[in-house]
Design a protein around this motif. Sequence first.
Motif, PDB file in Angstrom:
ATOM      1  N   PRO A  56       4.837  -4.812   3.803  1.00  0.00           N
ATOM      2  CA  PRO A  56       4.395  -4.257   2.517  1.00  0.00           C
ATOM      3  C   PRO A  56       3.025  -3.591   2.555  1.00  0.00           C
ATOM      4  CG  PRO A  56       5.464  -6.366   2.161  1.00  0.00           C
ATOM      5  CD  PRO A  56       5.338  -6.199   3.647  1.00  0.00           C
ATOM      6  N   GLN A  57       2.188  -3.953   3.541  1.00  0.00           N
ATOM      7  CA  GLN A  57       0.859  -3.343   3.609  1.00  0.00           C
ATOM      8  C   GLN A  57       0.923  -1.864   3.974  1.00  0.00           C
ATOM      9  OE1 GLN A  57       0.127  -6.346   2.007  1.00  0.00           O
ATOM     10  NE2 GLN A  57      -1.783  -5.232   2.384  1.00  0.00           N
ATOM     11  N   TYR A  58       2.104  -1.398   4.369  1.00  0.00           N
ATOM     12  CA  TYR A  58       2.296   0.035   4.601  1.00  0.00           C
ATOM     13  C   TYR A  58       2.030   0.825   3.319  1.00  0.00           C
ATOM     14  CZ  TYR A  58       4.535   4.232   6.593  1.00  0.00           C
ATOM     15  OH  TYR A  58       4.804   5.493   7.067  1.00  0.00           O
ATOM     16  N   GLY A  59       2.064   0.133   2.186  1.00  0.00           N
ATOM     17  CA  GLY A  59       1.772   0.776   0.905  1.00  0.00           C
ATOM     18  C   GLY A  59       0.383   1.387   0.842  1.00  0.00           C
ATOM     19  N   SER A  60      -0.525   0.928   1.695  1.00  0.00           N
ATOM     20  CA  SER A  60      -1.879   1.490   1.701  1.00  0.00           C
ATOM     21  C   SER A  60      -1.866   2.991   1.972  1.00  0.00           C
ATOM     22  CB  SER A  60      -2.739   0.787   2.759  1.00  0.00           C
ATOM     23  OG  SER A  60      -2.965  -0.562   2.412  1.00  0.00           O
ATOM     24  N   LEU A  61      -0.953   3.447   2.819  1.00  0.00           N
ATOM     25  CA  LEU A  61      -0.903   4.873   3.141  1.00  0.00           C
ATOM     26  C   LEU A  61      -0.541   5.702   1.912  1.00  0.00           C
ATOM     27  CD1 LEU A  61      -0.976   7.308   4.976  1.00  0.00           C
ATOM     28  CD2 LEU A  61       1.316   6.711   5.797  1.00  0.00           C
ATOM     29  N   SER A  62       0.394   5.217   1.118  1.00  0.00           N
ATOM     30  CA  SER A  62       0.759   5.950  -0.098  1.00  0.00           C
ATOM     31  C   SER A  62      -0.435   6.063  -1.039  1.00  0.00           C
ATOM     32  CB  SER A  62       1.919   5.243  -0.808  1.00  0.00           C
ATOM     33  OG  SER A  62       3.069   5.240   0.002  1.00  0.00           O
ATOM     34  N   LEU A  63      -1.192   4.973  -1.167  1.00  0.00           N
ATOM     35  CA  LEU A  63      -2.372   5.012  -2.035  1.00  0.00           C
ATOM     36  C   LEU A  63      -3.415   5.973  -1.483  1.00  0.00           C
ATOM     37  CD1 LEU A  63      -2.904   1.260  -3.050  1.00  0.00           C
ATOM     38  CD2 LEU A  63      -1.343   2.976  -4.000  1.00  0.00           C
ATOM     39  N   ALA A  64      -3.606   5.966  -0.168  1.00  0.00           N
ATOM     40  CA  ALA A  64      -4.594   6.855   0.444  1.00  0.00           C
ATOM     41  C   ALA A  64      -4.222   8.318   0.232  1.00  0.00           C
ATOM     42  CB  ALA A  64      -4.719   6.545   1.934  1.00  0.00           C
ATOM     43  N   LEU A  65      -2.948   8.637   0.384  1.00  0.00           N
ATOM     44  CA  LEU A  65      -2.501  10.016   0.180  1.00  0.00           C
ATOM     45  C   LEU A  65      -2.666  10.434  -1.281  1.00  0.00           C
ATOM     46  CD1 LEU A  65       0.691   9.857   2.413  1.00  0.00           C
ATOM     47  CD2 LEU A  65      -1.214  11.446   2.763  1.00  0.00           C
ATOM     48  N   ALA A  66      -2.272   9.556  -2.193  1.00  0.00           N
ATOM     49  CA  ALA A  66      -2.390   9.887  -3.616  1.00  0.00           C
ATOM     50  C   ALA A  66      -3.854  10.021  -4.032  1.00  0.00           C
ATOM     51  CB  ALA A  66      -1.697   8.819  -4.457  1.00  0.00           C
ATOM     52  N   TYR A  67      -4.720   9.221  -3.447  1.00  0.00           N
ATOM     53  CA  TYR A  67      -6.146   9.250  -3.787  1.00  0.00           C
ATOM     54  C   TYR A  67      -6.840  10.506  -3.261  1.00  0.00           C
ATOM     55  CZ  TYR A  67     -11.130   8.160  -3.184  1.00  0.00           C
ATOM     56  OH  TYR A  67     -12.505   8.207  -3.175  1.00  0.00           O
ATOM     57  N   GLU A  80     -11.667   6.094  -8.345  1.00  0.00           N
ATOM     58  CA  GLU A  80     -12.397   5.136  -7.513  1.00  0.00           C
ATOM     59  C   GLU A  80     -11.598   3.859  -7.285  1.00  0.00           C
ATOM     60  OE1 GLU A  80     -15.193   3.169  -5.203  1.00  0.00           O
ATOM     61  OE2 GLU A  80     -14.882   5.299  -5.654  1.00  0.00           O
ATOM     62  N   LYS A  81     -10.858   3.434  -8.282  1.00  0.00           N
ATOM     63  CA  LYS A  81     -10.050   2.225  -8.108  1.00  0.00           C
ATOM     64  C   LYS A  81      -8.976   2.423  -7.036  1.00  0.00           C
ATOM     65  CE  LYS A  81     -10.650   0.031 -12.621  1.00  0.00           C
ATOM     66  NZ  LYS A  81      -9.979  -0.468 -13.854  1.00  0.00           N
ATOM     67  N   MET A  82      -8.462   3.636  -6.920  1.00  0.00           N
ATOM     68  CA  MET A  82      -7.470   3.905  -5.878  1.00  0.00           C
ATOM     69  C   MET A  82      -8.085   3.722  -4.495  1.00  0.00           C
ATOM     70  SD  MET A  82      -4.413   4.613  -7.040  1.00  0.00           S
ATOM     71  CE  MET A  82      -3.599   5.626  -5.809  1.00  0.00           C
ATOM     72  N   ARG A  83      -9.327   4.158  -4.330  1.00  0.00           N
ATOM     73  CA  ARG A  83     -10.014   3.950  -3.052  1.00  0.00           C
ATOM     74  C   ARG A  83     -10.175   2.457  -2.773  1.00  0.00           C
ATOM     75  NH1 ARG A  83     -14.919   2.962  -0.548  1.00  0.00           N
ATOM     76  NH2 ARG A  83     -15.800   2.267  -2.527  1.00  0.00           N
ATOM     77  N   PHE A 315      11.378   1.002  -0.100  1.00  0.00           N
ATOM     78  CA  PHE A 315      10.919   2.190  -0.820  1.00  0.00           C
ATOM     79  C   PHE A 315       9.537   2.611  -0.330  1.00  0.00           C
ATOM     80  CE2 PHE A 315       8.030  -0.344  -3.171  1.00  0.00           C
ATOM     81  CZ  PHE A 315       7.297   0.446  -4.056  1.00  0.00           C
ATOM     82  N   LEU A 316       8.837   1.673   0.340  1.00  0.00           N
ATOM     83  CA  LEU A 316       7.521   1.963   0.914  1.00  0.00           C
ATOM     84  C   LEU A 316       7.567   3.127   1.904  1.00  0.00           C
ATOM     85  CD1 LEU A 316       6.691  -1.745   1.723  1.00  0.00           C
ATOM     86  CD2 LEU A 316       5.408  -0.381   0.080  1.00  0.00           C
ATOM     87  N   TYR A 317       8.687   3.264   2.626  1.00  0.00           N
ATOM     88  CA  TYR A 317       8.810   4.338   3.608  1.00  0.00           C
ATOM     89  C   TYR A 317       8.941   5.707   2.947  1.00  0.00           C
ATOM     90  CZ  TYR A 317      10.040   0.642   7.007  1.00  0.00           C
ATOM     91  OH  TYR A 317      10.046  -0.465   7.818  1.00  0.00           O
ATOM     92  N   ARG A 318       9.651   5.753   1.828  1.00  0.00           N
ATOM     93  CA  ARG A 318       9.977   7.033   1.210  1.00  0.00           C
ATOM     94  C   ARG A 318       8.746   7.728   0.625  1.00  0.00           C
ATOM     95  NH1 ARG A 318      13.652   6.270   3.513  1.00  0.00           N
ATOM     96  NH2 ARG A 318      12.883   8.181   4.423  1.00  0.00           N
ATOM     97  N   ILE A 319       7.827   6.954   0.038  1.00  0.00           N
ATOM     98  CA  ILE A 319       6.711   7.577  -0.685  1.00  0.00           C
ATOM     99  C   ILE A 319       5.848   8.437   0.237  1.00  0.00           C
ATOM    100  CG2 ILE A 319       4.730   7.194  -2.192  1.00  0.00           C
ATOM    101  CD1 ILE A 319       5.998   4.506  -2.979  1.00  0.00           C
ATOM    102  N   PRO A 320       5.273   7.882   1.323  1.00  0.00           N
ATOM    103  CA  PRO A 320       4.448   8.748   2.177  1.00  0.00           C
ATOM    104  C   PRO A 320       5.253   9.827   2.887  1.00  0.00           C
ATOM    105  CG  PRO A 320       4.691   6.570   3.164  1.00  0.00           C
ATOM    106  CD  PRO A 320       5.257   6.478   1.783  1.00  0.00           C
ATOM    107  N   GLU A 321       6.531   9.563   3.164  1.00  0.00           N
ATOM    108  CA  GLU A 321       7.364  10.595   3.796  1.00  0.00           C
ATOM    109  C   GLU A 321       7.454  11.822   2.896  1.00  0.00           C
ATOM    110  OE1 GLU A 321       9.688  12.167   6.923  1.00  0.00           O
ATOM    111  OE2 GLU A 321       8.448  10.356   6.828  1.00  0.00           O
TER     112      GLU A 321
END
Length: 569
Positions: A56-67, A80-83, A315-321
């Motif tokens: 589940p920590q793969y979710g960090s990449l989605s947050l980094a991309l969105a931020y 800033e909260k996203m960071r 679903f964690l894989y789909r978001i950053p892809e």
Amino acid sequence: MSGQNTQLRNVYAEKALEQIPRLLSLQDRNRYSPTYGCFKRAFWMDKTVDYHDGLPQYGSLSLALAYTQNMPGNIFKDQEKMREWTIAGMKYWAKIQHRDGSYDEFYPNERGWTGPTGFLLYGMMRSYMLLNERGDFPETFRDEFFSAARRSANYIIKYDEHGVLANHHAMAVLPVFYTYHVLQDPSLLEGYEKKLADFMQYHHEKEGWSLEYDGADIGYLSATVSFLGKVYKLNRDERLRKVMEEATEFLSYFVYPNGFYAGSMGSRQTLHFYSHGCEILAPEMPLAGRVADALLVSLKEGKIVPAAIQSDRYFLYRIPEHLESYLDFGERRGEAKLPYERADFQKVFPESRFFIRKRGPIYLLGNAAKGGVIKLFDVESKKLLLNDCGIIGETTQGDVLTSQWVNNEYSFEHSGDSFAVSGALNPVPMSKTFTPLKRIVFVLFMLLFGWHTRLAYYIKGIIRKILVFTKAKKDVTFRREVALSDQLLRVRDSIELKGNTTFSSLQIGDEFFVRYVPQSAYFQSQEFDAKGFFLSEEQLAMLNEKKSIVLEHTVDLKRGTMGNLIVIS
């Protein structure tokens, strides 16, 4: 970029960004919590599981991309909260790492290879790069982060896993190179070369596919293209481009006229499409752009597995892809046609045992390696005329047997517009589930012995053999003959009982999934267009008493209708 391409490109961002609220809801965002940054809500909030797997920590990449990235409708940019939440996820990743650099996915002390550890390392290195180039990565965390990354990279380089999954070997190549790119450690570059050489052993360059257990899986082949493409973006290694082009040509045959992709044709029956590799390759290979465009329309129409219907694990894989596909949307240069759009042809892949025929408006695909799985389309109407996964039934002894199983002992013959496959039916390991007692015993065993990396490796190999592999039941044989003419597609199935086995239920055709693959068996609306036949009591009695039966069903190509199942003998 044309207006149409811009609209299509935006679908990537829309489908991904709409999942960010769900992702954030899974994360513990309370900075005073001992699990701050954990994306496993079932662990930190629901208390329904007793360990925190790493994936589940793969979710960090989605947050980094969105931020960090500009995208249409991106309300998360520069918040800033996203960071803070991105870094919290990365810190929790470092916190739960095993001493050998590995992570768990399905059970405690699993010490998974690239499934969890490789994905996570790529996600963390990419997140680091996104934050660091803006000066947003905390200096106080840098040394700890680099140490954790190095441990994971060394673990990936040192080990592999039981059973060949080529996409996992491609995923080994990806994070090791990204870690080298950041740390500039020559030993990691050596590790990259080692992992790439390992992957190349499992790539069939003559046909363009890579081995997934025991055959070609088209869904995971797109993942392989994506993983190698991410490396190719930073490192224009011609070996990578060659594999990507070969794989894209092969997988293009399985972009279907009705807008769906892959599925039961493949060895692991996956339906997903990883688009990022095709976007990276598109400026150099027009077919990659054509594949991406066709399946981007499918994504928009809900025909490609969306994140919305996937579990929290996947679903964690789909978001950053999707986000990276948006960011690296490739320029479309030149024209290319998908195989079903081309002039009439017949294509036989002798190693992977696919039979493909385009004839006028008819597009026929068969996989003899899986016992003769068939898909038939009308190109003009974009209609699925037949989806036939073969034979499946339950014996009076309680076994489930099927022809839809990759078996290298199957014989494969083809001539003109027909092919045939024969062999023995395979038992399906469908009933293996945990009971509370079994779960307790298993977890205790892993806690006692899983601390040892090598032992954990062998235990996982045993589990895979139990859940994934099986041997044919020699006393029930079949032969499937598929013949295409101007008017009809004819499918004839012969079944013979050589021992004491008898059937209580038997089905011919329809869509069904039998192999244990967590990233498969998602619902698709085309299932409503698939039809199967169940043998009547009289037909079952005939088979059980006479020990053999020959059945036939047809599709009228002019009318696009399927006939009834009839008994030939």
